[in-house]
Write a protein that holds these residues in place. Structure first.
Motif, short mmCIF file in Angstrom:
data_model
loop_
_atom_site.label_atom_id
_atom_site.label_comp_id
_atom_site.label_asym_id
_atom_site.label_seq_id
_atom_site.Cartn_x
_atom_site.Cartn_y
_atom_site.Cartn_z
N SER A 87 31.61 -9.84 41.20
CA SER A 87 32.10 -9.92 42.55
C SER A 87 32.83 -8.86 42.84
O SER A 87 33.26 -8.03 42.01
N LEU A 111 36.12 -7.25 44.13
CA LEU A 111 37.37 -7.90 43.93
C LEU A 111 38.52 -6.94 44.77
O LEU A 111 38.34 -5.86 44.71
N SER A 171 32.54 -4.35 42.06
CA SER A 171 31.61 -5.36 41.23
C SER A 171 31.26 -4.61 39.94
O SER A 171 30.69 -3.47 39.94
N GLN A 178 44.29 -12.30 44.48
CA GLN A 178 42.94 -11.79 44.38
C GLN A 178 41.98 -12.57 45.27
O GLN A 178 41.95 -13.68 45.54
N HIS A 204 37.89 -12.64 45.82
CA HIS A 204 36.73 -12.25 45.38
C HIS A 204 35.63 -12.42 46.36
O HIS A 204 35.48 -13.36 46.95
#
Length: 512
Positions: free
Chosen positions: A176, A178, A212, A231, A233
């Motif tokens: 993902s 981030l 990612s 975070q 994502h």
């Protein structure tokens, strides 16, 4: 006859013994230890280099993991049960019955009944993905699991990493995109490339994008303060799902390489199985663990002073939101913002990040975002949020043909609480009288977004032409202008402070 009686007794006794044995076997099967737990504890006891204290800690970690696993299984079973009950209720209700053959598009247009608050998330909505003695990673449930009203952010997940002083977060990569925000503490982050590792220092207010698949590690270089990272994502492979992949590792965290066959590993790493088993068998401390002062020093990047470039500008790395001037600042609050127009990485992600500090007893103006969906987390203080929505079917059933009906959804705010405000939904945040309220926000779909207020210095009622205002309210323009005349921008006194202001104003008029 005597022989027949003896034979009958023998057969009866044999049957009783068999039945008793079967009951014992069934009982033993019901209380059988989980094979995974059994294997984990066996491995702890087989480690010859472990001291008695190490073995005890290892066994405790096995028990803790097993409890977490059982809790997750119970949560899944409970969620399945609730969904089945909800489906049965919908199927049995004449008012809400509809054919199973309806298209998905028509189904999504149906107004749904929501129980509780669909926009506010508390501690119980977080899952602990990582839990060691020296740190945790908590992941918020999928937004759409709370409410289908949040389908617009189905591809986003929110998480919080907390690491103790002088701890190391093992290298991994995510499937993902981030974006991290340093809520508290000081850290060094290492981004691993094809031929080198770039290290950057993080401090409170720093924002950083990690593309990612990029391996990275984190060091809490402060020996007195915990590290707290928020975070966001942006999922890629499976909408709403992301996973960590540990390359360098061992048994805990387990290296992804251990999943390959030994033949593949022997060929790829040019080693014998026995040596590779030792290589991947040493790490058992978990993915977050304490390290020495010398190890912290060797991993930390030398401090280079404040950074003045946005990441994606003159240099790759973090950018501190507090190095910008606040977009709004008065006695009642401050707002810091970094958006797509400020730097390229956020533009690529169509994301804005903001940080509001609302003075104790103050509030934000009733406002809404034209495009962006707001994901907020309280970092300090207590207060309240109110969101106005037309999407709660309980209210929609009462709507007039010429106008929707609205519902106010309120939620208490305290550190760690996450809330979501969909685009177009008016909302207000209010700080308590006891403390300032600080809110970190990730604003999704931010490109071209506008913040439009109903009160304060710049509000859409004041901007509307006079005749339209009079027709909309059926009230004289002069009185409307007086009602919407507050001059503060974005932040002003909250309900309690406003009452005190009115009392003071009345006292001044009485004295005059």
């Amino acid at each position: 006859m005597a022989m027949d009686t003896k034979l009958l007794l023998i057969l009866l006794l044999s049957s009783l013994i068999a039945l008793f044995s079967a009951c014992l076997a069934q009982s033993a099967q019901g209380t059988e230890i989980d094979p995974e737990l059994k294997t984990c504890k066996h491995q702890c006891r087989q480690q010859q280099q472990y001291s008695e204290s190490d073995e005890r800690k290892c066994l405790e970690r096995c028990d803790r993991y097993h409890r977490m696993k059982e809790e997750r299984e119970r949560e899944i079973e409970e969620e399945v049960r609730r969904r089945k009950e909800h489906e049965m209720e919908e199927t049995g209700s004449d008012d809400h019955h509809r054919s199973r053959t309806e298209s998905k598009e028509e189904e999504e247009c149906e107004e749904e009944e929501e129980e509780g608050n669909p926009f506010v998330f508390g501690d119980e909505q977080f899952e602990r993905r990582v839990e060691t003695e020296d740190g945790t990673v908590r992941v918020l449930q999928k937004f759409t699991e709370k409410s289908k009203l949040l389908r617009g952010i189905e591809n986003f997940r929110f998480a919080v990493l907390e690491a103790q002083q002088h701890s190391f977060v093992s290298p991994c990569h995510f499937d993902s995109e981030l974006v991290i925000f340093t809520v508290k503490g000081r850290a060094t982050i290492g981004l691993v490339g094809e031929d080198k590792t770039e290290r950057f220092n993080l401090e409170q207010g720093d924002i950083m994008r990690i593309p990612s698949g990029t391996p990275f590690y984190i060091v809490n270089r402060d020996e007195n303060e915990k590290l707290l990272l928020a975070q966001l994502h942006i999922t890629i492979s499976i909408p709403g799902h992301f996973e960590a992949f540990y390359g360098p590792g061992g048994r805990d965290p387990e290296s992804v390489l251990r999943a390959f066959s030994w033949d593949v590993l022997e060929a790829a790493l040019k080693g014998q199985k026995e040596n590779l088993e030792r290589l991947f068998g040493r790490q058992k401390k978990g993915s977050i663990f304490r390290i020495s002062r010398d190890q912290v020093r060797s991993l930390s990047k030398r401090w280079e002073g404040p950074r003045i470039w946005p990441f994606g500008g003159q240099g790759r790395g973090p950018f501190n939101i507090f190095h910008n001037k606040p977009s709004v600042s008065n006695d009642y609050g401050r707002l810091y913002e970094v958006g797509p127009e400020d730097q390229s990485d956020l533009d690529n992600l169509n994301l804005m990040i903001s940080f509001a500090n609302i003075t104790n007893g103050s509030m934000s103006a009733p406002l809404y975002y034209t495009k962006a969906i707001k994901i907020g987390m309280v970092t300090e203080g207590i207060g309240e949020v109110e969101v106005v929505t037309p999407h709660m079917s309980e209210e929609q059933q009462k709507r007039k043909k010429s106008s929707p009906r609205y519902r106010r959804v309120s939620g208490r705010l305290r550190p760690g609480v996450v809330f979501v405000v969909p685009a177009g939904h008016p909302f207000v945040t209010m700080a308590s009288r006891e403390s300032n309220l600080q809110i970190l926000c990730f604003e999704v779909n931010a490109r071209g977004n506008k913040r439009l207020a109903f009160a304060g210095k710049r509000n859409i009622v004041k901007a509307m032409d006079g005749k339209a205002k009079e027709l909309a309210f059926m009230w004289a323009e002069e009185k409307l202008n007086a009602a919407f005349s507050r001059e503060e921008d974005t932040f002003f006194p909250g309900p309690q402070n406003h009452e005190e202001e009115e009392e003071e104003e009345e006292a001044r008029r009485a004295e005059a």
